[in-house]
Write an enzyme that holds these catalytic residues in place. Structure first.
Site, PDB file in Angstrom:
ATOM      1  N   LYS A 113     140.890  32.632 -39.145  1.00 66.32           N
ATOM      2  CA  LYS A 113     139.535  33.199 -39.039  1.00 66.32           C
ATOM      3  C   LYS A 113     139.521  34.676 -39.426  1.00 66.32           C
ATOM      4  O   LYS A 113     138.574  35.156 -40.036  1.00 66.32           O
ATOM      5  CB  LYS A 113     139.004  33.053 -37.601  1.00 66.32           C
ATOM      6  CG  LYS A 113     138.611  31.653 -37.250  1.00 66.32           C
ATOM      7  CD  LYS A 113     137.191  31.361 -37.668  1.00 66.32           C
ATOM      8  CE  LYS A 113     136.879  29.910 -37.392  1.00 66.32           C
ATOM      9  NZ  LYS A 113     135.518  29.547 -37.570  1.00 66.32           N
ATOM     10  N   LYS A 193     137.468  18.558 -48.490  1.00 67.67           N
ATOM     11  CA  LYS A 193     136.876  17.770 -47.422  1.00 67.67           C
ATOM     12  C   LYS A 193     135.344  17.915 -47.506  1.00 67.67           C
ATOM     13  O   LYS A 193     134.855  19.019 -47.783  1.00 67.67           O
ATOM     14  CB  LYS A 193     137.396  18.350 -46.099  1.00 67.67           C
ATOM     15  CG  LYS A 193     136.985  17.620 -44.872  1.00 67.67           C
ATOM     16  CD  LYS A 193     137.653  18.278 -43.679  1.00 67.67           C
ATOM     17  CE  LYS A 193     137.001  17.822 -42.413  1.00 67.67           C
ATOM     18  NZ  LYS A 193     137.543  18.438 -41.229  1.00 67.67           N
ATOM     19  N   LYS A 196     129.218  20.907 -45.492  1.00 66.35           N
ATOM     20  CA  LYS A 196     127.982  21.567 -45.899  1.00 66.35           C
ATOM     21  C   LYS A 196     128.307  22.849 -46.664  1.00 66.35           C
ATOM     22  O   LYS A 196     127.719  23.161 -47.677  1.00 66.35           O
ATOM     23  CB  LYS A 196     127.198  21.906 -44.615  1.00 66.35           C
ATOM     24  CG  LYS A 196     125.735  22.147 -44.832  1.00 66.35           C
ATOM     25  CD  LYS A 196     125.041  22.271 -43.510  1.00 66.35           C
ATOM     26  CE  LYS A 196     124.899  20.956 -42.804  1.00 66.35           C
ATOM     27  NZ  LYS A 196     123.620  20.302 -43.001  1.00 66.35           N
TER      28      LYS A 196
END
Ligand code: SF4
Length: 325
Positions: A113, A193, A196
């Site tokens: 992250k 994968k 959105k």
């Protein structure tokens, strides 16, 4: 007699796509009959990477519509929004006091992250596993459905639980992971994968026509440059997607592809039809639900109320054991 209590959550990403459906939701639906399931839209978790919350409420609404339309049943399971039971934030604070910072800093997803959002490395991001643990233990979940990649997170939760229990006496059960082979659904680009974010998804709520248009853009076997080129279905994502949907027309496609007896345009139309056929009842159900916002609000309010009864009981026990009351 059900086997135990399951907790699972998902960030409010809005309309769900086929990857969400095949990867998690179908499994959640099955688990409802075996376990007491608590399924949560984890809006507080979303804030760790979300600075603009203008779409948050809309995303929650779209998500719960899809959850209900595919078959999550509020009579069988507790469906609610994480922040509607604020006890989780209190427990997060208390658990953060027993969690060594070094445990959190070594979490691989934290490091990822930091790379993904270097301009927003917030305190919540470090504490994310503690909030996740709070979600699980607040409801005394005994089972957590996980993919192989999520096992380290669950192990950290178990470490935090063990530490709490050893410091303040047995309070929380150690949840077991229920390993699930989530199919890795690749998106229409044939590379990543389905998501959105990657823009390679097929939303469940698309109309039949929109689905056809989306599937027309799908990546196929790169070796088939001309209609007469023999294809390799094992290298084609359209073929993989086709196999997820029950359709008699799927049988024989592989052979026809290998012999160049079918073109990719026709093949994509077969996939689109199979998806549309499978999703038609879900879409109808979704449209009915969308026309009844009062019912949706009631489902979430009822879910939060039922979850809060468990949460309050747990939190009182935690505070007593910590000598806070
Ligand atoms: Fe893929 Fe079908 Fe084209 Fe073969 S014919 S490459 S399976 S889309």
């Amino acid at each position: 007699m059900k086997k135990g209590r399951i907790f699972s959550g998902a960030r409010p990403t809005g309309r769900q796509h086929i990857g969400n459906y095949l990867g998690a939701l179908q499994n959640w639906i099955k688990l409802q009959d075996e376990y007491n399931c608590i399924y949560c839209i984890v809006d507080i978790h979303a804030l760790t990477s979300l600075e603009d919350t203008s779409n948050l409420q809309n995303n929650i609404r779209e998500m719960i519509l899809d959850w209900l339309a595919v078959g999550l049943d509020p009579k069988k399971s507790i469906l609610f929004v994480q922040s509607h039971v604020p006890e989780v934030m209190e427990l997060h604070t208390l658990l953060s006091m027993v969690t060594p910072l070094s445990w959190l800093l070594r979490v691989p997803t934290f490091k990822e992250k930091i790379k993904l959002q270097p301009e927003n490395v917030n305190y919540g991001l470090v504490g994310y596993p503690v909030l996740m643990t709070s979600d699980i233990v607040l409801y005394k979940a005994t089972v957590v459905p996980v993919g192989e990649d999520q096992l380290p997170h669950l192990e950290l939760a178990r470490e935090i639980i063990r530490r709490f229990n050893s410091l303040f006496g047995y309070t929380f059960p150690e949840p077991k992971g229920k390993l699930t082979n989530y199919p890795l659904v690749i998106g229409l680009d044939g590379k990543e994968k389905m998501s959105k974010q990657a823009g390679n998804d097929i939303e469940l709520a698309l109309s039949a026509g929109e689905t056809i248009e989306k599937i027309k853009t799908a990546y196929t076997d790169p070796a088939r440059r001309y209609r007469s080129d023999p294809g390799h279905p094992d290298k084609c994502n359209v073929y993989k997607l086709m196999n997820y949907f029950e359709s008699t027309s799927v049988s024989g496609i592989a052979e026809k592809c290998q012999k160049a007896e079918i073109g990719c345009v026709d093949c994509k139309m077969i996939l689109a039809e199979a998806i549309n056929k499978a999703l038609e009842p879900i879409r109808e159900q979704r449209a009915e639900l969308a026309a009844n916002p009062k019912y949706i609000a009631e489902v979430l309010a009822d879910g939060a109320e039922r979850a809060q009864i468990i949460a309050r009981e747990t939190l009182t026990e935690v505070k007593k054991n910590m000598r806070l009351i």
